[in-house]
Design a protein around this motif. Structure first.
Motif, PDB file in Angstrom:
ATOM      1  N   UNK A 107      41.854  29.719  36.262  1.00 22.83           N
ATOM      2  CA  UNK A 107      40.935  30.226  35.234  1.00 22.83           C
ATOM      3  C   UNK A 107      39.687  30.861  35.845  1.00 22.83           C
ATOM      4  N   UNK A 108      39.186  30.302  36.939  1.00 21.54           N
ATOM      5  CA  UNK A 108      38.001  30.873  37.579  1.00 21.54           C
ATOM      6  C   UNK A 108      38.297  32.252  38.151  1.00 21.54           C
ATOM      7  N   UNK A 109      39.473  32.404  38.748  1.00 22.60           N
ATOM      8  CA  UNK A 109      39.854  33.706  39.296  1.00 22.60           C
ATOM      9  C   UNK A 109      40.032  34.722  38.170  1.00 22.60           C
ATOM     10  N   UNK A 110      40.654  34.307  37.063  1.00 19.50           N
ATOM     11  CA  UNK A 110      40.829  35.209  35.925  1.00 19.50           C
ATOM     12  C   UNK A 110      39.484  35.636  35.353  1.00 19.50           C
ATOM     13  N   UNK A 111      38.532  34.683  35.254  1.00 15.29           N
ATOM     14  CA  UNK A 111      37.202  34.997  34.731  1.00 15.29           C
ATOM     15  C   UNK A 111      36.467  35.963  35.661  1.00 15.29           C
ATOM     16  N   UNK A 112      36.579  35.733  36.973  1.00 15.97           N
ATOM     17  CA  UNK A 112      35.928  36.625  37.942  1.00 15.97           C
ATOM     18  C   UNK A 112      36.528  38.028  37.865  1.00 15.97           C
ATOM     19  N   UNK A 113      37.848  38.098  37.745  1.00 15.17           N
ATOM     20  CA  UNK A 113      38.527  39.384  37.626  1.00 15.17           C
ATOM     21  C   UNK A 113      38.058  40.133  36.381  1.00 15.17           C
ATOM     22  N   UNK A 114      37.910  39.416  35.277  1.00 17.97           N
ATOM     23  CA  UNK A 114      37.420  40.017  34.032  1.00 17.97           C
ATOM     24  C   UNK A 114      36.015  40.590  34.230  1.00 17.97           C
ATOM     25  N   UNK A 115      35.135  39.817  34.873  1.00 20.56           N
ATOM     26  CA  UNK A 115      33.759  40.287  35.110  1.00 20.56           C
ATOM     27  C   UNK A 115      33.736  41.519  36.013  1.00 20.56           C
ATOM     28  N   UNK A 116      34.579  41.530  37.030  1.00 17.22           N
ATOM     29  CA  UNK A 116      34.632  42.673  37.944  1.00 17.22           C
ATOM     30  C   UNK A 116      35.017  43.943  37.189  1.00 17.22           C
ATOM     31  N   UNK A 117      36.074  43.853  36.379  1.00 13.97           N
ATOM     32  CA  UNK A 117      36.556  45.030  35.655  1.00 13.97           C
ATOM     33  C   UNK A 117      35.516  45.500  34.635  1.00 13.97           C
ATOM     34  N   UNK A 158      30.362  51.849  37.291  1.00 14.92           N
ATOM     35  CA  UNK A 158      30.991  52.694  38.305  1.00 14.92           C
ATOM     36  C   UNK A 158      31.436  54.030  37.707  1.00 14.92           C
ATOM     37  N   UNK A 159      30.848  55.146  38.149  1.00 15.37           N
ATOM     38  CA  UNK A 159      31.202  56.451  37.578  1.00 15.37           C
ATOM     39  C   UNK A 159      32.684  56.814  37.746  1.00 15.37           C
ATOM     40  N   UNK A 160      33.293  56.435  38.878  1.00  9.96           N
ATOM     41  CA  UNK A 160      34.716  56.755  39.086  1.00  9.96           C
ATOM     42  C   UNK A 160      35.593  56.015  38.080  1.00  9.96           C
ATOM     43  N   UNK A 161      35.271  54.754  37.825  1.00  8.52           N
ATOM     44  CA  UNK A 161      36.049  53.980  36.864  1.00  8.52           C
ATOM     45  C   UNK A 161      35.837  54.524  35.456  1.00  8.52           C
ATOM     46  N   UNK A 162      34.612  54.945  35.146  1.00  6.52           N
ATOM     47  CA  UNK A 162      34.325  55.520  33.831  1.00  6.52           C
ATOM     48  C   UNK A 162      35.100  56.818  33.624  1.00  6.52           C
ATOM     49  N   UNK A 163      35.152  57.660  34.655  1.00  8.60           N
ATOM     50  CA  UNK A 163      35.921  58.911  34.556  1.00  8.60           C
ATOM     51  C   UNK A 163      37.409  58.612  34.372  1.00  8.60           C
ATOM     52  N   UNK A 164      37.910  57.638  35.105  1.00  2.33           N
ATOM     53  CA  UNK A 164      39.306  57.243  34.981  1.00  2.33           C
ATOM     54  C   UNK A 164      39.591  56.776  33.553  1.00  2.33           C
ATOM     55  N   UNK A 165      38.711  55.951  33.023  1.00  2.00           N
ATOM     56  CA  UNK A 165      38.877  55.417  31.669  1.00  2.00           C
ATOM     57  C   UNK A 165      38.870  56.538  30.635  1.00  2.00           C
ATOM     58  N   UNK A 166      37.942  57.475  30.760  1.00  2.00           N
ATOM     59  CA  UNK A 166      37.886  58.604  29.822  1.00  2.00           C
ATOM     60  C   UNK A 166      39.166  59.431  29.876  1.00  2.00           C
ATOM     61  N   UNK A 167      39.676  59.670  31.071  1.00  2.00           N
ATOM     62  CA  UNK A 167      40.914  60.437  31.217  1.00  2.00           C
ATOM     63  C   UNK A 167      42.102  59.739  30.573  1.00  2.00           C
TER      64      UNK A 167
END
Length: 83
Positions: free
Chosen positions: A21-31, A38-47
């Protein structure tokens, strides 16, 4: 393991939420932080949104990218030290 699901015309795979559960929570926070800062992630998401993907599907994919290679979503990869 992933589980196949379908809803109407959409078919997708659900990630296993079992495991560390701790790893899943950390992964959620990272994403979520990457999507916000992160501009690259935002551009990816928009695309991907323009291609018809949902935000939920995009987040699911980003979580699989952050997982270490060879580790399944429900795998508890804590290191045990010999006593």
């Amino acid at each position: 393991m992933d589980a196949a699901l379908s809803s109407g015309s959409r078919q997708y795979r659900r990630l296993n939420r079992a495991g560390d559960r701790q790893a899943n929570a950390a992964l959620h926070r990272i994403v979520q932080t990457r999507l916000r800062c992160d501009p690259r992630t935002q551009e990816y998401c928009e695309g991907r949104l323009k291609q018809g993907e949902t935000r939920r599907e995009i987040v699911r994919f980003l979580k699989t990218l952050r997982r270490p290679r060879g580790v399944s979503p429900g795998h508890n990869h804590a290191v045990m030290t010999p006593s």
